[in-house]
Every structure is written in C-alpha cells, then in structure tokens.
Scaffold this motif. Structure first.
Motif, PDB file in Angstrom:
ATOM      1  N   LYS A  54      27.396  14.853  65.806  1.00  0.00           N
ATOM      2  CA  LYS A  54      26.069  14.570  65.238  1.00  0.00           C
ATOM      3  C   LYS A  54      25.862  15.272  63.900  1.00  0.00           C
ATOM      4  N   ARG A  58      24.392  13.417  60.221  1.00  0.00           N
ATOM      5  CA  ARG A  58      22.978  13.408  59.861  1.00  0.00           C
ATOM      6  C   ARG A  58      22.462  14.793  59.485  1.00  0.00           C
ATOM      7  N   VAL A  60      20.582  17.507  60.505  1.00  0.00           N
ATOM      8  CA  VAL A  60      20.068  18.031  61.771  1.00  0.00           C
ATOM      9  C   VAL A  60      20.111  19.551  61.792  1.00  0.00           C
ATOM     10  N   HIS A  82      15.819  16.470  63.944  1.00  0.00           N
ATOM     11  CA  HIS A  82      16.408  15.421  63.108  1.00  0.00           C
ATOM     12  C   HIS A  82      15.468  15.177  61.939  1.00  0.00           C
TER      13      HIS A  82
END
Length: 289
Positions: A54, A58, A60, A82
C-alpha cells in the motif's frame, strides 16, 4: 511520532511509524490464545506485507492505536490515514490496515478485558484527535461480531454523521471433520458429477493432489498460479492483475510470509507431471480462506 493520551485506568498511544507493529503486535500463536476473534489478517506478516504494498502506491500514513493497562498492551487497532485529493480538496480518510485486500477487519483485543471498556477508550481518543483526520471509513466488518455489535450499540446512535451499510454477503461452509460423513451429506447430483469428472481426469493419465510443504516449492508453484490466472482471465473485461510484476511480487512475498506463520494453504493438481490447477489459500487450522 507517538501521541499519548492518559485516562483514569488505560493509556492510548497513537503510533505514526509502521515500525511500531514489530514492537506491539504479538506473534500468531499468542494472538490466537489471548485475543478475541483473531483472523489471518491480523498476523504480523500479513499486515507488514500489505503495508509495503500500500505505501508504495499511495500517500498513506500509519495511525496505529495501542491501548495499554499500565505496562500491558490490551488492545491494538492498526489504522492508517489515506490522503486523498478530489476536485482540488484534500481529505484525510482514516481506515483499517488491510482495506481492499482483507476481510474480517476488526480490532485486536485481549480476552482478559471487556470489549466495551477497551473500545470505548480507544474511540474516545480517536474522536479527541479529530483535527488530524476528516473521515473514518471501516469496511468488511463481520456481521454480528463483537465489533459490529459494539458499533451498533455505542456509535451509531451517538454520532448523527455515522452510518452503517450492509455490503456483500461473505459466504462460508461448515465442514464435518469426518470426511465420510461429509461426503454422505453432499447433494447426490453434485457428488455424481465430482466422481464423473475425477474418472475423466484419471483416464487421461496419472492424477495427484498436493500441498506445498517446503518453502522452496512456493515460488515455482506461485509462478504457475500467475500464468494460469492470466490465461484464464486474458480475454475477459477484467484481465488478471497478475500481468503486472508488482502484483506478482506482492502475493509471492505474502505467501512466503504466511508460510513462516504456518498459515499458508497452497495446493495444486498434477496430471501427467503437469500442474493443471493451483489454489492459493490461507488456513489457521480452523478456517480455510
């Protein structure tokens, strides 16, 4: 960075470094023995590999809650923020780690403490820290689990902006431990069809079912799995995501890590020395995913 909130009996720490997982999350055997409703998706190897996947894609930030009674960790809620931008407006969405790739996402709570006391303290501090997030989204909560019951009883009525939506049904089958009894309870038509197809395969040569039991077997069998998956879905509107190297690398590493915790259930069918089918699964000894 760690933010500490002190209550009368419990402390809540919010860790914003992923390395905190190594320090606060127990190994799989201890999780199963001492914590409520644990699933494979709470295993440290799964969480860490999911985070590597993850965080490479992105924007995050970890947001890991640790609930402590003095020096004892009694609850762990692995969340993340997020950072999303829509129409030029930025949103900070608070979500459980494992979102999109995991089911049964529930907090990790000690059996020695009441669910309500630990979760009430945790959510109290999450709400106090509201200046650091905009929206809490928690998907894939098992219906009628302790967490689902807690949310219904304590949050939905308390906050007008809270909303509960029933999503997809996650089916399961209860299997008899006695294999002969299990077979006798199968639908007669289904059973005949299984025997027919088994005989048909055996007529074409040798036929074996195997389970990966050696770490060295994982990569070659997974590579066959990727190839079969890509071929199967190639000419459809939803081609296999395993045509991408990063997706293959992610699942291959997951398989190796689950093997270390004795949670991998990787099986395959061989016909005349050729692997004709691969099943990637996970099992904790009680449930097979």
């Amino acid at each position: 960075m760690i933010t500490v909130f002190r209550g009368e009996e419990m402390n809540v720490l919010i860790h914003k470094e992923i390395t905190a997982i190594n320090k606060i999350l127990p190994n799989w055997s201890k999780l199963k023995e001492e914590f409520f409703e644990i699933t494979i998706f709470q295993d440290i190897h799964w969480i860490k590999e999911w985070w590597n996947y993850k965080s490479s894609q992105r924007n995050v930030t970890p947001y890991i809650l640790e609930i402590k009674d003095k020096d004892q960790t009694v609850g762990i809620i692995p969340l993340y923020i997020h950072n999303l931008k829509l129409s030029g407006i930025s949103f900070r969405i608070l979500k459980p780690m494992g979102s999109e790739l995991s089911d049964y996402l529930i907090p990790i709570l000690s059996r020695k403490y009441s669910v309500e006391s630990v979760l009430s303290k945790a959510f109290e501090e999450i709400m106090k820290d509201k200046s650091n997030w905009d929206y809490l989204e928690w998907e894939n909560i098992p219906e009628n689990s302790f967490f689902d019951d807690y949310l219904i009883q304590n949050l939905l009525g308390k906050y007008k902006t809270s909303k509960r939506i029933i999503g997809d049904s996650c089916s399961y089958i209860m299997l008899e431990k006695d294999v002969e009894k299990l077979i006798s309870n199968l639908d007669e038509k289904l059973l005949k069809n299984i025997h027919y197809k088994e005989r048909k395969l055996k007529k074409k040569g040798s036929f074996e079912f195997k389970k990966v039991s050696d770490e060295k077997q994982i990569e070659p069998i997974m590579n066959i799995f990727f190839e079969l998956h890509c071929t199967r879905w190639n000419d459809t509107p939803t081609p296999s995501k395993f045509r991408f190297v990063e997706e293959r690398e992610f699942l291959l590493q997951v398989a190796k890590n689950l093997f270390k915790s004795n949670l991998l259930h990787l099986t395959y069918l061989i016909q005349n020395d050729d692997v004709i089918s691969v099943h990637f699964g996970m099992s904790d000894g009680n449930k097979l995913y």
